[in-house]
Scaffold this motif. Structure first.
Motif, mmCIF file in Angstrom:
data_model
loop_
_atom_site.group_PDB
_atom_site.id
_atom_site.type_symbol
_atom_site.label_atom_id
_atom_site.label_comp_id
_atom_site.label_asym_id
_atom_site.label_seq_id
_atom_site.Cartn_x
_atom_site.Cartn_y
_atom_site.Cartn_z
ATOM 1 N N PHE A 8 39.128 40.915 53.043
ATOM 2 C CA PHE A 8 38.139 41.620 52.234
ATOM 3 C C PHE A 8 38.418 41.436 50.746
ATOM 4 O O PHE A 8 38.068 42.280 49.935
ATOM 5 C CB PHE A 8 38.102 43.115 52.601
ATOM 6 N N GLY A 9 39.076 40.338 50.407
ATOM 7 C CA GLY A 9 39.217 39.991 48.994
ATOM 8 C C GLY A 9 37.840 39.728 48.408
ATOM 9 O O GLY A 9 36.860 39.588 49.144
ATOM 10 N N SER A 10 37.739 39.652 47.079
ATOM 11 C CA SER A 10 36.392 39.611 46.498
ATOM 12 C C SER A 10 35.601 38.367 46.896
ATOM 13 O O SER A 10 34.398 38.452 47.137
ATOM 14 C CB SER A 10 36.432 39.772 44.984
ATOM 15 N N ALA A 11 36.247 37.219 47.010
ATOM 16 C CA ALA A 11 35.496 36.015 47.390
ATOM 17 C C ALA A 11 34.961 36.139 48.816
ATOM 18 O O ALA A 11 33.790 35.860 49.090
ATOM 19 C CB ALA A 11 36.369 34.775 47.251
ATOM 20 N N CYS A 12 35.808 36.575 49.715
ATOM 21 C CA CYS A 12 35.358 36.718 51.102
ATOM 22 C C CYS A 12 34.328 37.837 51.218
ATOM 23 O O CYS A 12 33.377 37.740 51.999
ATOM 24 C CB CYS A 12 36.537 36.968 52.035
ATOM 25 N N HIS A 13 34.504 38.877 50.418
ATOM 26 C CA HIS A 13 33.514 39.954 50.403
ATOM 27 C C HIS A 13 32.139 39.392 50.034
ATOM 28 O O HIS A 13 31.145 39.656 50.707
ATOM 29 C CB HIS A 13 33.956 41.020 49.400
ATOM 30 N N PHE A 43 43.964 41.720 52.321
ATOM 31 C CA PHE A 43 43.670 41.289 50.954
ATOM 32 C C PHE A 43 43.525 39.780 50.934
ATOM 33 O O PHE A 43 43.715 39.120 51.962
ATOM 34 C CB PHE A 43 44.789 41.746 50.018
ATOM 35 N N CYS A 44 43.244 39.256 49.751
ATOM 36 C CA CYS A 44 43.013 37.818 49.597
ATOM 37 C C CYS A 44 44.120 36.993 50.257
ATOM 38 O O CYS A 44 45.306 37.248 50.067
ATOM 39 C CB CYS A 44 42.913 37.479 48.118
ATOM 40 N N GLN A 45 43.689 36.004 50.999
ATOM 41 C CA GLN A 45 44.632 35.140 51.707
ATOM 42 C C GLN A 45 44.923 33.853 50.939
ATOM 43 O O GLN A 45 45.561 32.944 51.454
ATOM 44 C CB GLN A 45 44.054 34.781 53.086
ATOM 45 N N GLY A 46 44.395 33.769 49.713
ATOM 46 C CA GLY A 46 44.644 32.600 48.875
ATOM 47 C C GLY A 46 43.856 31.375 49.302
ATOM 48 O O GLY A 46 44.198 30.255 48.934
ATOM 49 N N GLN A 47 42.815 31.578 50.090
ATOM 50 C CA GLN A 47 42.013 30.444 50.558
ATOM 51 C C GLN A 47 40.538 30.744 50.328
ATOM 52 O O GLN A 47 39.693 30.521 51.204
ATOM 53 C CB GLN A 47 42.313 30.207 52.048
ATOM 54 N N CYS A 48 40.267 31.259 49.136
ATOM 55 C CA CYS A 48 38.945 31.817 48.835
ATOM 56 C C CYS A 48 37.808 30.818 48.981
ATOM 57 O O CYS A 48 36.689 31.205 49.291
ATOM 58 C CB CYS A 48 38.921 32.367 47.416
HETATM 59 S S1 FES Z 1 39.193 36.499 49.041
HETATM 60 FE FE1 FES Z 1 39.493 35.896 51.109
HETATM 61 S S2 FES Z 1 40.887 34.273 50.879
HETATM 62 FE FE2 FES Z 1 40.660 34.959 48.858
#
Ligand code: FES
Length: 83
Positions: A8-13, A43-48
């Motif tokens: 649910f990091g911002s890019a995936c959101h 949180f962000c997995q670094g693969q946005c």
């Molecule tokens: S927000 Fe999902 S991998 Fe970065």
């Protein structure tokens, strides 16, 4: 017990992580497998650039959209056979 983590990091959101979550939840209800799968947010997995990123146990799956959830669910949760 299968563990499903959804980023649910911002890019995936922005790429629809909540739709992916809701699609999984609907299938879990439909097939009554609440006791077989645990869902958590990450949180962000670094693969946005490859979001939505989900993890099923230790397997990372990229580019998940709600349209793909059914196939993933049948293969990984129901073991390939919808019942
Ligand atoms: S927000 Fe999902 S991998 Fe970065």
């Amino acid at each position: 017990m299968l563990k499903l983590s959804i980023c649910f990091g911002s890019a995936c959101h922005l790429r629809g992580a909540y739709s992916v979550l809701n699609a999984f939840k609907a299938l879990i209800d439909k097939y009554q497998v609440q006791s077989e799968i645990d869902i958590e947010g990450n949180f962000c997995q670094g693969q946005c650039t490859e979001g939505v990123v989900i993890k099923l146990n230790d397997e990372i799956i990229h580019n998940v959209a709600k349209e793909k959830v059914h196939d993933i669910f049948v293969e990984k949760v129901l073991g390939g056979k919808p019942h």
